[in-house]
Design a protein around this motif. Sequence first.
Motif, mmCIF file in Angstrom:
data_model
loop_
_atom_site.group_PDB
_atom_site.id
_atom_site.type_symbol
_atom_site.label_atom_id
_atom_site.label_comp_id
_atom_site.label_asym_id
_atom_site.label_seq_id
_atom_site.Cartn_x
_atom_site.Cartn_y
_atom_site.Cartn_z
ATOM 1 N N GLU A 1 0.194 8.834 1.751
ATOM 2 C CA GLU A 1 -1.184 8.613 1.302
ATOM 3 C C GLU A 1 -1.321 8.642 -0.220
ATOM 4 O OE1 GLU A 1 -4.354 8.223 3.501
ATOM 5 O OE2 GLU A 1 -2.496 7.250 4.128
ATOM 6 N N SER A 2 -0.236 8.990 -0.932
ATOM 7 C CA SER A 2 -0.311 9.041 -2.402
ATOM 8 C C SER A 2 -0.355 7.625 -2.952
ATOM 9 C CB SER A 2 0.892 9.786 -2.966
ATOM 10 O OG SER A 2 2.064 9.042 -2.728
ATOM 11 N N ALA A 3 -0.682 7.519 -4.246
ATOM 12 C CA ALA A 3 -0.880 6.200 -4.860
ATOM 13 C C ALA A 3 0.359 5.306 -4.711
ATOM 14 C CB ALA A 3 -1.241 6.377 -6.323
ATOM 15 N N GLY A 4 1.544 5.867 -4.998
ATOM 16 C CA GLY A 4 2.762 5.052 -4.961
ATOM 17 C C GLY A 4 3.395 4.928 -3.586
ATOM 18 N N GLY A 5 3.045 5.858 -2.676
ATOM 19 C CA GLY A 5 3.646 5.859 -1.352
ATOM 20 C C GLY A 5 5.143 6.143 -1.409
ATOM 21 N N PHE A 6 5.824 5.893 -0.310
ATOM 22 C CA PHE A 6 7.267 6.174 -0.238
ATOM 23 C C PHE A 6 8.064 5.282 -1.202
ATOM 24 C CE2 PHE A 6 5.857 7.940 3.775
ATOM 25 C CZ PHE A 6 6.574 9.124 3.823
ATOM 26 N N SER A 7 7.610 4.031 -1.338
ATOM 27 C CA SER A 7 8.382 3.092 -2.159
ATOM 28 C C SER A 7 8.371 3.494 -3.630
ATOM 29 C CB SER A 7 7.824 1.686 -1.997
ATOM 30 O OG SER A 7 6.443 1.704 -2.286
ATOM 31 N N GLY A 8 7.293 4.170 -4.055
ATOM 32 C CA GLY A 8 7.205 4.544 -5.464
ATOM 33 C C GLY A 8 7.947 5.827 -5.801
ATOM 34 N N LEU A 9 8.397 6.525 -4.767
ATOM 35 C CA LEU A 9 8.973 7.853 -4.957
ATOM 36 C C LEU A 9 10.183 7.856 -5.895
ATOM 37 C CD1 LEU A 9 8.366 10.673 -3.870
ATOM 38 C CD2 LEU A 9 9.979 10.246 -2.029
ATOM 39 N N LEU A 10 11.036 6.843 -5.750
ATOM 40 C CA LEU A 10 12.274 6.804 -6.535
ATOM 41 C C LEU A 10 12.021 6.531 -8.015
ATOM 42 C CD1 LEU A 10 14.576 4.854 -4.057
ATOM 43 C CD2 LEU A 10 14.730 7.264 -4.671
ATOM 44 N N LYS A 11 10.850 5.985 -8.321
ATOM 45 C CA LYS A 11 10.581 5.612 -9.721
ATOM 46 C C LYS A 11 9.847 6.706 -10.478
ATOM 47 C CE LYS A 11 9.886 0.971 -7.996
ATOM 48 N NZ LYS A 11 8.788 0.300 -7.333
ATOM 49 N N ILE A 12 9.364 7.727 -9.789
ATOM 50 C CA ILE A 12 8.517 8.725 -10.455
ATOM 51 C C ILE A 12 9.367 9.686 -11.286
ATOM 52 C CG2 ILE A 12 6.800 10.551 -10.097
ATOM 53 C CD1 ILE A 12 6.215 9.214 -7.365
ATOM 54 N N ALA A 13 8.930 9.912 -12.538
ATOM 55 C CA ALA A 13 9.620 10.870 -13.405
ATOM 56 C C ALA A 13 8.957 12.234 -13.263
ATOM 57 C CB ALA A 13 9.536 10.404 -14.848
ATOM 58 N N PRO A 14 9.749 13.310 -13.323
ATOM 59 C CA PRO A 14 9.143 14.653 -13.175
ATOM 60 C C PRO A 14 8.259 15.004 -14.357
ATOM 61 C CG PRO A 14 11.447 14.811 -13.799
ATOM 62 C CD PRO A 14 11.195 13.372 -13.548
ATOM 63 N N ALA B 1 5.208 12.862 -5.641
ATOM 64 C CA ALA B 1 4.304 11.772 -5.285
ATOM 65 C C ALA B 1 2.835 12.113 -5.518
ATOM 66 C CB ALA B 1 4.515 11.387 -3.825
ATOM 67 N N THR B 2 2.473 13.368 -5.266
ATOM 68 C CA THR B 2 1.040 13.710 -5.287
ATOM 69 C C THR B 2 0.649 14.667 -6.405
ATOM 70 O OG1 THR B 2 1.304 15.659 -3.870
ATOM 71 C CG2 THR B 2 1.004 13.546 -2.755
ATOM 72 N N GLY B 3 1.611 15.376 -6.955
ATOM 73 C CA GLY B 3 1.298 16.392 -7.963
ATOM 74 C C GLY B 3 0.751 17.663 -7.343
ATOM 75 N N GLU B 4 0.712 17.721 -6.028
ATOM 76 C CA GLU B 4 0.123 18.867 -5.313
ATOM 77 C C GLU B 4 1.201 19.600 -4.526
ATOM 78 O OE1 GLU B 4 -1.726 21.605 -4.149
ATOM 79 O OE2 GLU B 4 -3.391 20.241 -4.601
ATOM 80 N N ALA B 5 1.359 20.916 -4.798
ATOM 81 C CA ALA B 5 2.408 21.687 -4.113
ATOM 82 C C ALA B 5 1.901 22.366 -2.849
ATOM 83 C CB ALA B 5 2.975 22.741 -5.051
ATOM 84 N N ASN B 6 0.598 22.399 -2.676
ATOM 85 C CA ASN B 6 0.033 23.128 -1.547
ATOM 86 C C ASN B 6 -0.060 22.221 -0.328
ATOM 87 O OD1 ASN B 6 -1.438 24.620 0.244
ATOM 88 N ND2 ASN B 6 -2.823 25.451 -1.314
ATOM 89 N N ILE B 7 0.943 22.323 0.534
ATOM 90 C CA ILE B 7 0.997 21.445 1.714
ATOM 91 C C ILE B 7 -0.188 21.704 2.637
ATOM 92 C CG2 ILE B 7 2.487 22.998 3.051
ATOM 93 C CD1 ILE B 7 3.834 20.541 4.237
#
Lengths: 131, 453
Positions: free
Chosen positions: B189-202, B264-270
């Motif tokens: 549900e995050s903006a980038g979804g699964f496909s964007g995960l590999l491109k995100i910088a910490p 992906a979301t910036g949120e740690a609270n599952i």
Amino acid sequence: MDFKKYSSLMVCLFAVLGIALLAVGIVVRGDNLYTGITYAVVGIFQLLIALSAIPRLRGKDGAAMGNVVVQHNWWILSVGIAGLAVFPSRFFSLPSAGLVYLAVAFSAIWVILGIIDIYLAVKRTGARLAV
Amino acid sequence: MAEAKYPWKDKFGDYALVPVPPGERRSMMGCFLIFTGVLACIAAIMGGGALGTMFNFRDLIIVSVVGCAILAVIGGLTAGIGAISGCSTYVNMRFPYGRIGAWIFGTIIAGISCGIGWFAVQTWFFGIFVNAIAPKIFLSEIWVAAIWGGFFMILTAVIGYRGLAVLSYLTVPMFMLLAGIGFMVAIGESAGGFSGLLKIAPSNPASFVAGVTAVVGMYIAGATITQDMTRYTTRPRDGAIAWIIQVMILMPYLLVGAGAMVLATGEANIAAAMVAIGLGLGAFLLVFFGQWTTNDNNLYSGALSINTYVPVKKWMLTVTLGIIGIALAVYWGLAAGAGMQPFINFISTLGRVLPPIAGGLIADFYVYRWYKGEKLSERYKVKPGMVIPELNWVGIIAVVVGAVVGGYLITWGIPALNALLLGFIVYVILAIPCDKAGIPITIGKHALPDTGI
């Protein structure tokens, strides 16, 4: 009914329900991908738990058999509770509410029969609650 | 051949001070599920979430696997000790540290760290998460939830191994499934979804060493006290296998899942992520059972350690420690977290002090006893009337050197691992030459009565 026969019957029932939920998950994936994946994963979990009981039950009797039944039914029960907790939520809704009810009903069966099986295994074979 | 009569009296309950008899030993699966129950908690997901702020997805996987592999080796070795001896960590520690040394280190490892410290923190966390899920209900006020949640945790810890096992059987598959659903939905549900995960910088990049240190530090106390559970396994190898499987498969699953969610979301609270999309009941079960299975183990180990020198029934100690922990959690709940930082620093310090205790124990059991010619299956086998040392000065020095030099003075590498290795090396290089030179490494003697105290 003989407990060995009964537990084999239950394993078959759990496996059939697992396959059915997996099939529902595949069918509904176009309507709601998350629902499809979740149903399929829960179905596969239950199928594997049920199928893995078959070789473990073979050749066992009494408390040894009961212990295997207890172990597998704890897992069936656990996954069933997870299904009951998430399937009815709006996020996993489907155009056909009947399929959601079906998934919830499967989970309820896993939970109820899981509890009954654990009780019977302890009562009738002297199995341990924590193996 | 008739089975030898069990020579011990279990005066304090749950075989706290004596070996678990063969008839009471349980399956590898039970031990595996208890270990996994300890791992399965919101704090582990928060820990994985912290890694998600430090690494991209590829490095997140590498760091998690390397850290878990180190934990697998350490915990696998300590687990084997418990499975062979049938005794708890604090009874086994009488060999490398002496009876008094075992009191001291047992209290540091489990009494203070797990029994009071982590129990209080996790009970407090429980209150916070329950409050986040249902903020407008009296029962979910942080301090109120800490009280009733703490009560459940005390309950299974009082029952003992059976209580922990039953709860873990019920909870672990559910927790792993719900956590997986939470990760999937939050990332999808995050903006980038699964496909964007590999491109995100910490957001907060860190070094490889810092990441591995964080992973090892998260569970090093658990890796040190595996014997509290593996003493119940039927075969010696079962405990080690159970530990290694859970730490090499399920721990990376939780860490990488949580880290990816944060990337992906910036949120740690599952739990918050699940509540936001209407999975409130799932979030509640995740928090309730996750915290419960972890915290009852904390309390269980804490009471076991203190039972080595406080001769009362183990359930009394469990309840007392539990009430102290709940009181702390209630105080933090009412004071909105005031005064937490010193405590968090204290817990972090333990992450550097605990590993050399495991190092000395591993060195004594696997190297020193091998050098002395003891068969593996006979090591740490206590018998009524057996004489044990009051203090083992080599073990004490090994731990102090390991903690101070490895944990603080050496500035490269992984502090937890440095401390453990130094503890191990110092023990070996002192104990064996002393033995060859005829210098006793122990001080004082204590004959074990049949109650084991």
